[in-house]
Write a protein that holds these residues in place. Sequence first.
Motif, PDB file in Angstrom:
ATOM      1  N   SER A   1       0.553  -1.172  -0.024  1.00 10.06           N
ATOM      2  CA  SER A   1       0.065  -0.099  -0.263  1.00 10.06           C
ATOM      3  C   SER A   1       0.832   1.359   0.063  1.00 10.06           C
ATOM      4  CB  SER A   1      -0.817  -0.056   1.193  1.00 10.06           C
ATOM      5  OG  SER A   1       0.138  -0.234   2.390  1.00 10.06           O
ATOM      6  N   LEU A   2       2.390   1.215   0.407  1.00 10.47           N
ATOM      7  CA  LEU A   2       2.917   2.185   0.665  1.00 10.47           C
ATOM      8  C   LEU A   2       4.286   2.067  -0.316  1.00 10.47           C
ATOM      9  CD1 LEU A   2       2.270   3.717   3.904  1.00 10.47           C
ATOM     10  CD2 LEU A   2       1.638   4.780   1.867  1.00 10.47           C
ATOM     11  N   PRO A   3       4.440   1.661  -1.496  1.00 10.86           N
ATOM     12  CA  PRO A   3       5.425   1.070  -2.119  1.00 10.86           C
ATOM     13  C   PRO A   3       6.839   2.304  -1.905  1.00 10.86           C
ATOM     14  CG  PRO A   3       3.898   1.939  -3.719  1.00 10.86           C
ATOM     15  CD  PRO A   3       3.170   1.956  -2.454  1.00 10.86           C
ATOM     16  N   ASP A   4       6.600   3.279  -1.719  1.00 11.57           N
ATOM     17  CA  ASP A   4       7.698   4.188  -1.539  1.00 11.57           C
ATOM     18  C   ASP A   4       8.345   4.200  -0.080  1.00 11.57           C
ATOM     19  OD1 ASP A   4       5.532   5.437  -0.531  1.00 11.57           O
ATOM     20  OD2 ASP A   4       6.156   7.561  -0.637  1.00 11.57           O
ATOM     21  N   VAL A   5       7.994   3.326   0.902  1.00 13.39           N
ATOM     22  CA  VAL A   5       8.343   3.303   2.141  1.00 13.39           C
ATOM     23  C   VAL A   5       9.462   2.210   2.313  1.00 13.39           C
ATOM     24  CG1 VAL A   5       8.027   3.206   4.580  1.00 13.39           C
ATOM     25  CG2 VAL A   5       6.348   4.356   3.099  1.00 13.39           C
ATOM     26  N   PRO A   6      10.499   2.478   2.381  1.00 20.21           N
ATOM     27  CA  PRO A   6      11.795   1.470   2.736  1.00 20.21           C
ATOM     28  C   PRO A   6      11.472   0.542   3.689  1.00 20.21           C
ATOM     29  CG  PRO A   6      12.528   3.442   3.380  1.00 20.21           C
ATOM     30  CD  PRO A   6      11.170   3.720   3.101  1.00 20.21           C
ATOM     31  N   ASP A   7      12.349  -0.675   3.657  1.00 23.81           N
ATOM     32  CA  ASP A   7      12.030  -1.472   4.711  1.00 23.81           C
ATOM     33  C   ASP A   7      12.187  -0.959   5.956  1.00 23.81           C
ATOM     34  OD1 ASP A   7      11.268  -3.709   2.917  1.00 23.81           O
ATOM     35  OD2 ASP A   7      13.361  -4.367   2.538  1.00 23.81           O
ATOM     36  N   PHE A   8      11.578  -1.289   7.016  1.00 19.17           N
ATOM     37  CA  PHE A   8      11.728  -0.888   8.366  1.00 19.17           C
ATOM     38  C   PHE A   8      11.252  -1.699   9.585  1.00 19.17           C
ATOM     39  CE2 PHE A   8       7.446   0.289   7.208  1.00 19.17           C
ATOM     40  CZ  PHE A   8       6.840   0.232   8.519  1.00 19.17           C
ATOM     41  N   GLU A   9      11.564  -1.523  10.636  1.00 22.90           N
ATOM     42  CA  GLU A   9      10.826  -2.256  11.959  1.00 22.90           C
ATOM     43  C   GLU A   9      10.157  -1.515  12.765  1.00 22.90           C
ATOM     44  OE1 GLU A   9      13.484  -4.416  14.200  1.00 22.90           O
ATOM     45  OE2 GLU A   9      14.711  -5.499  12.549  1.00 22.90           O
ATOM     46  N   TYR A  10       8.868  -1.924  12.798  1.00 24.69           N
ATOM     47  CA  TYR A  10       7.799  -0.990  13.668  1.00 24.69           C
ATOM     48  C   TYR A  10       8.448  -0.902  15.172  1.00 24.69           C
ATOM     49  CZ  TYR A  10       3.969  -1.693  10.155  1.00 24.69           C
ATOM     50  OH  TYR A  10       3.148  -1.483   9.269  1.00 24.69           O
ATOM     51  N   ALA A  11       7.927   0.202  15.581  1.00 24.76           N
ATOM     52  CA  ALA A  11       8.242   0.474  17.285  1.00 24.76           C
ATOM     53  C   ALA A  11       7.408  -0.958  17.680  1.00 24.76           C
ATOM     54  CB  ALA A  11       7.838   1.634  17.669  1.00 24.76           C
ATOM     55  N   PRO A  12       8.124  -1.361  18.613  1.00 18.38           N
ATOM     56  CA  PRO A  12       7.479  -2.802  19.315  1.00 18.38           C
ATOM     57  C   PRO A  12       6.096  -2.725  20.021  1.00 18.38           C
ATOM     58  CG  PRO A  12       9.342  -2.074  20.578  1.00 18.38           C
ATOM     59  CD  PRO A  12       9.393  -1.334  19.475  1.00 18.38           C
ATOM     60  N   ASP A  13       5.917  -1.332  20.700  1.00 16.54           N
ATOM     61  CA  ASP A  13       4.747  -1.133  21.596  1.00 16.54           C
ATOM     62  C   ASP A  13       4.560   0.356  21.422  1.00 16.54           C
ATOM     63  OD1 ASP A  13       6.284  -0.143  23.570  1.00 16.54           O
ATOM     64  OD2 ASP A  13       6.682  -2.236  24.069  1.00 16.54           O
ATOM     65  N   LEU A  14       3.197   0.768  22.322  1.00 17.53           N
ATOM     66  CA  LEU A  14       3.062   1.880  22.280  1.00 17.53           C
ATOM     67  C   LEU A  14       3.993   2.889  22.940  1.00 17.53           C
ATOM     68  CD1 LEU A  14      -1.025   2.402  22.379  1.00 17.53           C
ATOM     69  CD2 LEU A  14       0.411   3.661  21.024  1.00 17.53           C
ATOM     70  N   GLY A  15       4.243   2.250  24.115  1.00 24.69           N
ATOM     71  CA  GLY A  15       5.445   2.960  24.950  1.00 24.69           C
ATOM     72  C   GLY A  15       6.626   3.246  24.280  1.00 24.69           C
ATOM     73  N   ALA A  16       7.097   2.322  23.455  1.00 27.51           N
ATOM     74  CA  ALA A  16       8.568   2.751  22.525  1.00 27.51           C
ATOM     75  C   ALA A  16       8.183   3.687  21.400  1.00 27.51           C
ATOM     76  CB  ALA A  16       8.819   1.224  22.027  1.00 27.51           C
ATOM     77  N   PHE A  17       7.009   3.439  20.672  1.00 27.01           N
ATOM     78  CA  PHE A  17       6.299   4.534  20.028  1.00 27.01           C
ATOM     79  C   PHE A  17       6.363   5.966  20.480  1.00 27.01           C
ATOM     80  CE2 PHE A  17       2.873   7.069  18.167  1.00 27.01           C
ATOM     81  CZ  PHE A  17       3.346   7.225  17.180  1.00 27.01           C
TER      82      PHE A  17
END
Length: 313
Positions: free
Chosen positions: A134-150
């Motif tokens: 859905s967002l092909p222009d976004v490079p590979d990344f790792e999500y923040a693991p939880d809301l606290g880290a976000f």
Amino acid sequence: VGVAGSLGYGVEQAEFLAAGTLSRDSETRVDADSLFRIMSMSKPITGMAVMMLIEDGQIGLDQDLADFVPGFANLRVLTDPTRSMESRPATTRITIRHLLTHTSGLGYFSRIQGPLRDEYIRLGLVPVQMDGKSLPDVPDFEYAPDLGAFADRLATLPLLADPGTQWRYSMSPDLLGRVVEVASRTTFEAFLEERLFAPLGMKSTFFRVPKSEARRLTWLYGVRDGRADVLIDAGSSSVHFDPPPFPFGGSGLLSSPRDYDRFLLMLAGEGAIGTTRVMRRETARTAMSNLLPPGVDMAGALVASKGFGALGS
């Protein structure tokens, strides 16, 4: 492929309208109980959760965000957002009101350009569940693991504007999910279930679709060359069968037309459906009133409006 909606008059029971099928190849008709990715329709739900905690006295409308996420105590603002990460001290603090009205000075990864966008993505501050299509222009990344880290990671980055000065679409709703957790001393999901979904009979609204309900999930397509024929997320193998990295208060919920109508019916009833009340009438009225700080520049608003309430225009 398929479309559904509800038509309500005041607080009377709604009439449901639907046409089409769950997917291009499906024979299953869309109806009032089909499951949709409601995306930004998640925002008002998050807004009402915050307002309920304001009613409880656990959050203040004009309380400093740093009381809940200490990293936001020392705010800085970019001097030239499109070119560099150079910044200056902010002139104001972020309050809960700013978060509820998109006037916090925060941005959103898919709506800005420049080095700040790169930092949002690098730190996994991408509050939407996707598999990359859905967002092909976004490079590979790792999500923040939880809301606290976000929240903590977001606090390390500068703002795009001084809080309270500009309306700017942002990750404020997602950050408010963390505020709800801190203020309520429970998870964001648990709070929504206990205080909103269960009392209102919203049995088909969740951040993760149970496999038992997979037969109701619509398929998601994207647009290419003017046609919505690019399959983004198949209902049979959806990313939404897996738990999200963290609950996205701005875009993460899935729901049915019948369920979301229950939420809207509660708003029309100013905090109640019949004898079931989830917030005081005064709280609901405040939530749906103009909460903007005075003098805000609304040039960037998505809809021309002189007012904005608790994550809803």
